[in-house]
Motif scaffolding. Structure first.
Motif, PDB file in Angstrom:
ATOM      1  N   GLY A 161      29.863  13.395-130.996  1.00  0.00           N
ATOM      2  CA  GLY A 161      29.435  14.679-131.533  1.00  0.00           C
ATOM      3  C   GLY A 161      28.143  14.573-132.313  1.00  0.00           C
ATOM      4  O   GLY A 161      27.562  13.499-132.471  1.00  0.00           O
ATOM      5  N   GLU A 162      27.672  15.731-132.807  1.00  0.00           N
ATOM      6  CA  GLU A 162      26.437  15.800-133.584  1.00  0.00           C
ATOM      7  C   GLU A 162      26.707  16.417-134.939  1.00  0.00           C
ATOM      8  O   GLU A 162      27.616  17.242-135.094  1.00  0.00           O
ATOM      9  CB  GLU A 162      25.374  16.611-132.835  1.00  0.00           C
ATOM     10  N   ILE A 163      25.891  16.036-135.932  1.00  0.00           N
ATOM     11  CA  ILE A 163      26.068  16.519-137.292  1.00  0.00           C
ATOM     12  C   ILE A 163      24.700  16.661-137.947  1.00  0.00           C
ATOM     13  O   ILE A 163      23.727  16.016-137.543  1.00  0.00           O
ATOM     14  CB  ILE A 163      26.949  15.531-138.105  1.00  0.00           C
ATOM     15  N   THR A 164      24.604  17.523-138.939  1.00  0.00           N
ATOM     16  CA  THR A 164      23.373  17.647-139.719  1.00  0.00           C
ATOM     17  C   THR A 164      23.152  16.361-140.506  1.00  0.00           C
ATOM     18  O   THR A 164      24.081  15.884-141.156  1.00  0.00           O
ATOM     19  CB  THR A 164      23.463  18.845-140.675  1.00  0.00           C
ATOM     20  N   PRO A 165      21.956  15.776-140.465  1.00  0.00           N
ATOM     21  CA  PRO A 165      21.734  14.497-141.153  1.00  0.00           C
ATOM     22  C   PRO A 165      21.860  14.605-142.670  1.00  0.00           C
ATOM     23  O   PRO A 165      21.598  15.661-143.254  1.00  0.00           O
ATOM     24  CB  PRO A 165      20.309  14.110-140.742  1.00  0.00           C
ATOM     25  N   MET A 166      22.297  13.512-143.296  1.00  0.00           N
ATOM     26  CA  MET A 166      22.369  13.373-144.753  1.00  0.00           C
ATOM     27  C   MET A 166      23.339  14.361-145.398  1.00  0.00           C
ATOM     28  O   MET A 166      23.158  14.767-146.534  1.00  0.00           O
ATOM     29  CB  MET A 166      20.981  13.539-145.380  1.00  0.00           C
ATOM     30  N   VAL A 167      24.387  14.757-144.669  1.00  0.00           N
ATOM     31  CA  VAL A 167      25.351  15.674-145.251  1.00  0.00           C
ATOM     32  C   VAL A 167      26.573  14.931-145.798  1.00  0.00           C
ATOM     33  O   VAL A 167      27.330  15.469-146.615  1.00  0.00           O
ATOM     34  CB  VAL A 167      25.779  16.737-144.207  1.00  0.00           C
ATOM     35  N   LEU A 168      26.784  13.675-145.382  1.00  0.00           N
ATOM     36  CA  LEU A 168      27.921  12.885-145.858  1.00  0.00           C
ATOM     37  C   LEU A 168      27.530  11.892-146.948  1.00  0.00           C
ATOM     38  O   LEU A 168      28.329  11.600-147.842  1.00  0.00           O
ATOM     39  CB  LEU A 168      28.563  12.117-144.686  1.00  0.00           C
ATOM     40  N   ILE A 169      26.331  11.376-146.879  1.00  0.00           N
ATOM     41  CA  ILE A 169      25.912  10.316-147.788  1.00  0.00           C
ATOM     42  C   ILE A 169      25.976  10.693-149.274  1.00  0.00           C
ATOM     43  O   ILE A 169      26.254   9.823-150.119  1.00  0.00           O
ATOM     44  CB  ILE A 169      24.485   9.829-147.410  1.00  0.00           C
ATOM     45  N   PRO A 170      25.728  11.953-149.695  1.00  0.00           N
ATOM     46  CA  PRO A 170      25.770  12.256-151.134  1.00  0.00           C
ATOM     47  C   PRO A 170      27.087  11.889-151.801  1.00  0.00           C
ATOM     48  O   PRO A 170      27.101  11.490-152.971  1.00  0.00           O
ATOM     49  CB  PRO A 170      25.517  13.771-151.188  1.00  0.00           C
ATOM     50  N   PHE A 171      28.207  11.989-151.065  1.00  0.00           N
ATOM     51  CA  PHE A 171      29.506  11.687-151.655  1.00  0.00           C
ATOM     52  C   PHE A 171      29.675  10.187-151.883  1.00  0.00           C
ATOM     53  O   PHE A 171      30.250   9.755-152.887  1.00  0.00           O
ATOM     54  CB  PHE A 171      30.623  12.226-150.749  1.00  0.00           C
ATOM     55  N   VAL A 172      29.148   9.391-150.948  1.00  0.00           N
ATOM     56  CA  VAL A 172      29.211   7.939-151.107  1.00  0.00           C
ATOM     57  C   VAL A 172      28.259   7.487-152.210  1.00  0.00           C
ATOM     58  O   VAL A 172      28.594   6.630-153.037  1.00  0.00           O
ATOM     59  CB  VAL A 172      28.881   7.240-149.770  1.00  0.00           C
ATOM     60  N   LEU A 181      12.835   8.560-142.345  1.00  0.00           N
ATOM     61  CA  LEU A 181      11.536   9.020-141.864  1.00  0.00           C
ATOM     62  C   LEU A 181      11.641   9.818-140.576  1.00  0.00           C
ATOM     63  O   LEU A 181      11.006  10.859-140.422  1.00  0.00           O
ATOM     64  CB  LEU A 181      10.607   7.816-141.649  1.00  0.00           C
ATOM     65  N   HIS A 182      12.483   9.340-139.639  1.00  0.00           N
ATOM     66  CA  HIS A 182      12.499   9.929-138.302  1.00  0.00           C
ATOM     67  C   HIS A 182      13.673  10.877-138.058  1.00  0.00           C
ATOM     68  O   HIS A 182      13.516  11.880-137.364  1.00  0.00           O
ATOM     69  CB  HIS A 182      12.528   8.819-137.240  1.00  0.00           C
ATOM     70  N   GLU A 183      14.848  10.584-138.576  1.00  0.00           N
ATOM     71  CA  GLU A 183      16.044  11.357-138.242  1.00  0.00           C
ATOM     72  C   GLU A 183      16.322  12.482-139.234  1.00  0.00           C
ATOM     73  O   GLU A 183      16.943  13.478-138.880  1.00  0.00           O
ATOM     74  CB  GLU A 183      17.277  10.436-138.184  1.00  0.00           C
ATOM     75  N   ASN A 184      15.867  12.304-140.468  1.00  0.00           N
ATOM     76  CA  ASN A 184      16.255  13.224-141.533  1.00  0.00           C
ATOM     77  C   ASN A 184      15.718  14.631-141.335  1.00  0.00           C
ATOM     78  O   ASN A 184      16.203  15.577-141.942  1.00  0.00           O
ATOM     79  CB  ASN A 184      15.782  12.668-142.886  1.00  0.00           C
ATOM     80  N   HIS A 185      14.687  14.800-140.478  1.00  0.00           N
ATOM     81  CA  HIS A 185      14.064  16.109-140.313  1.00  0.00           C
ATOM     82  C   HIS A 185      14.627  16.885-139.125  1.00  0.00           C
ATOM     83  O   HIS A 185      14.257  18.038-138.914  1.00  0.00           O
ATOM     84  CB  HIS A 185      12.550  15.945-140.148  1.00  0.00           C
ATOM     85  N   ALA A 186      15.510  16.262-138.345  1.00  0.00           N
ATOM     86  CA  ALA A 186      16.114  16.945-137.195  1.00  0.00           C
ATOM     87  C   ALA A 186      17.241  17.866-137.654  1.00  0.00           C
ATOM     88  O   ALA A 186      17.848  17.657-138.704  1.00  0.00           O
ATOM     89  CB  ALA A 186      16.652  15.918-136.198  1.00  0.00           C
ATOM     90  N   GLU A 187      17.492  18.916-136.866  1.00  0.00           N
ATOM     91  CA  GLU A 187      18.588  19.826-137.202  1.00  0.00           C
ATOM     92  C   GLU A 187      19.938  19.148-137.024  1.00  0.00           C
ATOM     93  O   GLU A 187      20.827  19.285-137.852  1.00  0.00           O
ATOM     94  CB  GLU A 187      18.512  21.087-136.330  1.00  0.00           C
ATOM     95  N   LYS A 188      20.104  18.433-135.923  1.00  0.00           N
ATOM     96  CA  LYS A 188      21.352  17.726-135.639  1.00  0.00           C
ATOM     97  C   LYS A 188      21.020  16.337-135.099  1.00  0.00           C
ATOM     98  O   LYS A 188      20.026  16.151-134.394  1.00  0.00           O
ATOM     99  CB  LYS A 188      22.190  18.483-134.598  1.00  0.00           C
ATOM    100  N   ILE A 189      21.847  15.356-135.430  1.00  0.00           N
ATOM    101  CA  ILE A 189      21.705  13.993-134.904  1.00  0.00           C
ATOM    102  C   ILE A 189      23.081  13.523-134.454  1.00  0.00           C
ATOM    103  O   ILE A 189      24.107  14.081-134.869  1.00  0.00           O
ATOM    104  CB  ILE A 189      21.134  13.023-135.969  1.00  0.00           C
TER     105      ILE A 189
END
Length: 509
Positions: free
Chosen positions: A412-423, A366-374
């Protein structure tokens, strides 16, 4: 979003049109520059070389100016979002000086005869910029481009401004009424002062100029109004930021016209002589801004044609839509807290822990997924929660093997939800409740990159409705990585009949 693309297209089109006009003028006036060079003692070959070098040097200056404009708009958007516009003019002066210095160096090597003008005929004594140095001239042009970039950022910014509202929110009715009144006032003032009453071709061109002036005035007034209106009401908190935003934005409108004129007339230094001296020009702009700003404020104050009501209704609908979108998540959070309390009361710590993890995952979505980087650690925490929930589902299966090695303390910072699809893909397609299965997840990181390796077994399901969707999902991830991390990522897939492996590396800086 559509309006943003329209504005960007208009700005690009105006830049290209100005460049085209500049090329045409240089071609037509080339012989005149050669004659000027010959008159000061240059040979015919030297004069032609001066013309060629001049075109090349000024072409480089245009390219640098476009890059400066893009750089300025990027900084401006960040400053607007953080309400720090009041510091921009001081930074822009430094950036303009750097641009002027680069252009001066280019002319030093390629076009030392900068004073050769495209304008025919002698200059008046009051026109003191006949031989203005390239450094000073290009610094002025660069500063104009940077101020223009602020106005461009205000028109195209996608996120909500912390100060004021987007001028696109005013609606067509406001723009129409405001433009009509600005044109009427400018028309009256001009004809009272100039007293032209004869209908002729010159009169037609005059009306066209007044129509353009009214459009500029409408933009300036709207920008001033946008800094003091929020949610359909007057707001004057953080006054220094609002005044700064209004000043630099209206100055940007005029600067943009100046920059386009400079490009269109081949960066001719003599063109500065057509502008008023700085004090007089500043007073004219201030007077112009006062008139246009007063018109916009009066239109708003007296709700002419219902323009204020229109924005208030639009703001209310937008706020209501946002509240509606938040009802379901908050309801679910409250429900999960209730279930969590029941699980603790019934002494079921495993269930309570699972509910808590699910709640944390939902809060992330809800809160983090819409940010450019987290922060990278937040993405990893989400991965851990997901893996633990999946472990609860399959922990009782003796034929399932799970190996997880996830690093701690990643920076560091990363775009949210970019790693989870593989898991997700590994648990979705690598787990069977009848056959031996395995999933191996390893995540490592350092100061510059994160590396995720996921391996899982593969089982053929005859009537699986999800069959084939894994490839589509991973292909979407591949495209997303290509957009978000161009030339800064590694994405490898190794697939056999009974195993699947995904290997991902992302450079974070």
């Amino acid at each position: 979003m559509r309006n943003t693309h329209i504005i960007e297209s208009i700005v690009i089109g105006l830049f290209l049109f100005a460049v085209m006009v500049g090329v045409v003028i240089f071609i037509n006036q080339g012989d005149y520059i050669i004659d000027q060079a010959i008159q000061v003692g240059k040979s015919s070959e030297e004069a032609k070389s001066i013309l060629t070098n001049s075109i090349f040097a000024k072409g480089i200056s245009v390219v640098l100016l476009v890059a400066l404009f893009y750089f300025g708009s990027t900084i401006s958007k960040k400053s607007i979002e953080k309400a720090r516009v009041r510091f921009l003019p001081f930074l822009f002066v430094l950036y303009a000086i750097v641009y002027g210095g680069l252009c001066a160096l280019v002319h030093e090597f390629l076009n030392p005869f900068f004073e050769f003008s495209l304008l025919k005929g002698p200059l008046n004594d009051s026109q003191t910029f006949e031989a203005i140095p390239p450094f000073f001239y290009y610094s002025i042009i660069g500063l104009g481009a940077l101020f223009s970039s602020i106005t461009f950022s205000l028109l195209t910014i996608k996120n909500a401004k912390p100060i004021g509202v987007s001028i696109q929110s005013f609606g067509l009715r406001f723009w129409t009424v405001n433009y009509f009144l600005n044109f009427l006032i400018i028309l009256i003032i001009y004809f009272v002062v100039i007293q032209i009453h004869v209908f002729s071709l010159a009169f037609i061109f005059l009306v066209i100029n007044l129509l353009i002036a009214a459009l500029v005035s409408t933009f300036i007034g709207s920008l001033i109004l946008s800094t003091i209106v929020e949610r359909g009401k007057w707001v004057f908190n953080n006054l220094s930021e609002r005044v700064s935003l209004g000043f630099v934005s209206i100055f940007g409108v005029v600067s943009f016209v100046m920059v386009l004129g400079g490009i269109a007339f081949g960066f001719d230094s003599s063109l500065l002589t057509s502008f008023d001296p700085v004090p007089a020009g500043f007073l004219r702009l201030l007077f112009f801004a006062i008139i246009s700003g007063t018109v916009a404020i009066l239109v708003w104050k007296f709700n002419v044609a219902g323009v204020r009501t229109q924005l208030q209704i639009a703001s209310s609908e937008s706020e209501l839509s946002l509240l509606k979108s938040q009802i379901n998540p908050h309801f679910l959070f409250n429900s999960l807290n209730t279930v969590y309390g029941l699980a603790l009361n019934e002494e079921s710590p495993k269930t309570a822990h699972a509910v808590q993890q699910l709640s944390e995952m939902m809060r992330f979505m809800l809160h983090e997924n819409h940010a450019e980087k987290i922060p990278l650690q937040k993405e990893i925490d989400y991965l851990r929660n997901y893996i633990e929930l999946q472990t609860l589902r399959i922990s009782q299966k003796d034929h399932f093997q799970l190996e997880v090695d996830v690093a701690e303390g990643c920076q560091g910072e990363i775009t949210p939800m970019v790693l989870i699809p593989f898991v997700e893909n590994a648990f979705k397609h690598g787990v069977s409740f009848q056959k031996p299965s395995w999933v191996k997840i390893k995540l490592t990181c350092n100061a510059e990159e994160v590396h995720l390796n996921v391996q899982n077994s593969v089982h053929k399901h005859g009537g699986d409705p999800e069959k084939g969707k894994s490839g589509i999902g991973l292909e979407n991830v591949r495209k997303r990585l290509g957009i978000l991390y161009p030339e800064k990522h590694l994405f490898q897939i190794y697939e056999t009949e009974d195993s699947f492996e995904a290997n991902i590396k992302i450079t974070l800086i």
